[in-house]
Scaffold this motif. Structure first.
Motif, PDB file in Angstrom:
ATOM      1  N   TYR A 235      -8.721  26.951  -6.808  1.00 56.52           N
ATOM      2  CA  TYR A 235      -8.011  27.682  -6.225  1.00 56.52           C
ATOM      3  C   TYR A 235      -7.578  27.155  -5.125  1.00 56.52           C
ATOM      4  CZ  TYR A 235      -6.448  31.690  -3.446  1.00 56.52           C
ATOM      5  OH  TYR A 235      -5.704  32.500  -2.097  1.00 56.52           O
ATOM      6  N   TYR A 454      -0.717  21.980  -5.898  1.00 54.95           N
ATOM      7  CA  TYR A 454      -1.985  21.622  -7.799  1.00 54.95           C
ATOM      8  C   TYR A 454      -1.203  20.934  -8.241  1.00 54.95           C
ATOM      9  CZ  TYR A 454      -3.607  26.529  -6.533  1.00 54.95           C
ATOM     10  OH  TYR A 454      -4.353  27.229  -6.436  1.00 54.95           O
ATOM     11  N   PHE A 462      -5.650  26.066 -14.291  1.00 59.15           N
ATOM     12  CA  PHE A 462      -5.998  27.717 -13.684  1.00 59.15           C
ATOM     13  C   PHE A 462      -4.685  28.197 -14.059  1.00 59.15           C
ATOM     14  CE2 PHE A 462      -5.139  29.058  -9.135  1.00 59.15           C
ATOM     15  CZ  PHE A 462      -6.036  29.795  -9.072  1.00 59.15           C
ATOM     16  N   TYR A 496      -5.338  37.480  -9.454  1.00 59.62           N
ATOM     17  CA  TYR A 496      -5.847  36.713  -8.317  1.00 59.62           C
ATOM     18  C   TYR A 496      -7.351  37.845  -7.534  1.00 59.62           C
ATOM     19  CZ  TYR A 496      -2.646  33.317  -7.573  1.00 59.62           C
ATOM     20  OH  TYR A 496      -2.257  31.775  -7.631  1.00 59.62           O
TER      21      TYR A 496
END
Length: 512
Positions: A235, A454, A462, A496
């Motif tokens: 994250y 990312y 993810f 999340y």
């Protein structure tokens, strides 16, 4: 969490024995005690008939130790030795004698024996074959396994269901235990997560038997199981002084007449996963509906009313997701080809984008390295060709991904992401997600993560995990059948929050 091969598990056993200076039967004792404690904590002395079927290898040795512990605690047990070979492991023989010293004499079952009676109220412990099985069980052993499967008893398998090899599909599906529960030692097995082999495992749990942690930490594995502990380090937290431009400008390209909804879902998911800005590029027919459905998304259109015939993006996108609902018209294929040659942004390709590649494999050379492909099984087959087993599918996907330097997300139960010769096995998701648009949502999510910076592999791993978690949260209130792709999008934010939810603190008794 690493997924070990059978050879690596044997090496971990050897390393543990050597490092701790113990005998192999002590490690066997340790493992079987863990199984016993799991059972004892749930049964608490309940009077139920427990039938233990033990092979003559080390898995059978585990069963012998377990039988001795159950007997010591007063459980009603019946022990059967499945006498399928003249060869016996030394630890099996040692624990057989220990069981006899405890005044428990097993029945030996061979080819001429009658099948033992098992009632639906019984518990069956399956310790016939372990991870070293390398050939199909003999017919009479297979018939015994089939007899156990049809008994309707609760079947607890030790380490793996008997008859299930670790490195290939079963030789005979009728000769594999269909376990109600599997207690697996130390590390998960890949066969728990593949469509062809996972059907033999209803539920599974790991038992820590104290294998050498240094060996486990240092070992390189071909597959890794992705859970919350593996996801949290990926994250990327937000900065207090950031702005929408900090989190990228993603572009979603797709849609055709009657299939604008795919772009709506992907664009909404892209925003919901955190992309700062999202622009959708669609044919003219979808302009009004997309602007109305997702007002936060900007919209560009091509010149055609019903399909995309050229792709012009007047800015440098942080990431692009392409293919959902785009169709296979000749001019669309041409536009896709032209876009690939000009594009310099991180790319996610899905749906018809994949079908265009499979029909025009020469275009693969134009796909940017580290692009993410998200095929469902049929789309994958069109790309890499027919496979005879799930194991061959994985090897062919690895080869394909390595050849073109791509990340390939094999969608399905326990979605597996392949990159650079390694597979990442997902643990979230449920059957309710087998619904129209679910894949479009995943594409939007991975694109949104790429836009935020990312890496391709981290965005894929993810995104797959968060996608499944959103589906799990959605299905908890809607059920499998009523789960829709739009509900998955609605639960991205909750996913999340769930990812970072802290366990509730135990309340102290103030009256103590």
């Amino acid at each position: 969490m690493k997924i070990f091969s059978a050879l690596q598990i044997y090496e971990a056993d050897k390393s543990t024995i050597k490092k701790e200076g113990i005998a192999s039967d002590e490690l066997m004792e340790r493992a079987a005690i863990q199984v016993f404690e799991w059972m004892h904590s749930r049964l608490r002395g309940t009077q139920v008939n427990i039938n233990l079927f033990c092979g003559i290898g080390n898995n059978g040795g585990d069963g012998m130790v377990l039988a001795r512990k159950l007997n010591d605690h007063g459980y009603s047990i019946k022990v059967y030795v499945v006498n399928y070979s003249e060869k016996r492991s030394k630890d099996f023989l040692l624990n057989l004698e220990r069981l006899k010293d405890a005044k428990v004499w097993p029945d030996f079952i061979n080819e001429e024996s009658d099948l033992p009676e098992i009632t639906p109220k019984d518990i069956v412990v399956d310790a016939i074959f372990g991870i070293g099985l390398n050939r199909t069980p003999d017919t009479w052993v297979g018939n015994l396994i089939a007899h156990i499967n049809t008994s309707k008893a609760f079947v607890l398998s030790v380490d793996v269901p008997s008859g299930l090899p670790l490195n290939q599909s079963p030789w005979n599906s009728s000769y594999v235990i269909r376990a109600s529960y599997v207690l697996s030692f130390q590390v998960p097995k890949l066969v728990f997560f593949l469509p062809e082999t996972g059907e033999y495992v209803n539920q599974w749990e790991l038992l820590d038997i104290g294998l050498d942690q240094d060996y486990i930490a240092d070992a390189e594995t071909d597959f890794e199981l992705i859970g919350r502990p593996e996801i949290l380090p990926l994250y990327r937290p937000r900065s207090k002084f950031s702005h929408k431009g900090t989190y990228g400008h993603a572009v979603i390209i797709g849609g055709s007449y009657g299939k604008i909804g795919a772009v709506q879902l992907a664009s909404n998911a892209c925003l919901s996963v955190g992309s700062g800005l999202v622009t959708a590029f669609i044919p003219k027919c979808g302009y009004d509906s997309l602007q109305t459905a997702v007002p936060e998304v900007m919209v560009l259109t091509g010149s055609r009313e019903k399909n995309i015939s050229q792709i012009e993006i007047p800015f440098n996108a942080s990431a692009v997701g392409i293919g959902m609902g785009i169709g296979m018209d000749e001019d669309t294929v041409s536009a896709f080809d032209s876009f690939l040659k000009r594009n310099g942004s991180p790319l996610v390709i899905d749906a018809d984008g994949l079908n265009i590649l499979s029909q025009n494999p020469e275009l693969l050379s134009n796909v940017p390295k580290l692009s993410v492909l998200t095929p469902h099984p049929k789309e994958l087959e069109r790309l890499i060709g027919y496979w005879a087993s799930d194991f061959e599918k994985l090897e062919k996907t690895k080869a394909f991904a390595f050849k073109y330097d791509l990340v390939v997300v094999i969608k399905g139960a326990h979605t597996i992401t392949i990159y650079n010769g390694k597979g990442y096995v997902n643990t979230t998701g449920n059957p309710g997600m087998a619904t129209a648009g679910s894949g479009d949502v995943l594409t939007g999510m991975i694109t949104g993560l790429l836009a935020q910076g990312y890496t391709s592999i981290n965005a894929a791993v993810f995104g797959v995990y968060l996608h499944g978690l959103a589906g799990d949260l959605g299905v908890s209130s809607k059920g499998y059948e009523a789960l829709k792709a739009s509900i998955i999008v609605e639960n991205i934010g909750s996913a999340y929050m769930e990812l970072f939810r802290q366990p509730e603190m135990e309340q102290k008794d103030t009256n103590a």
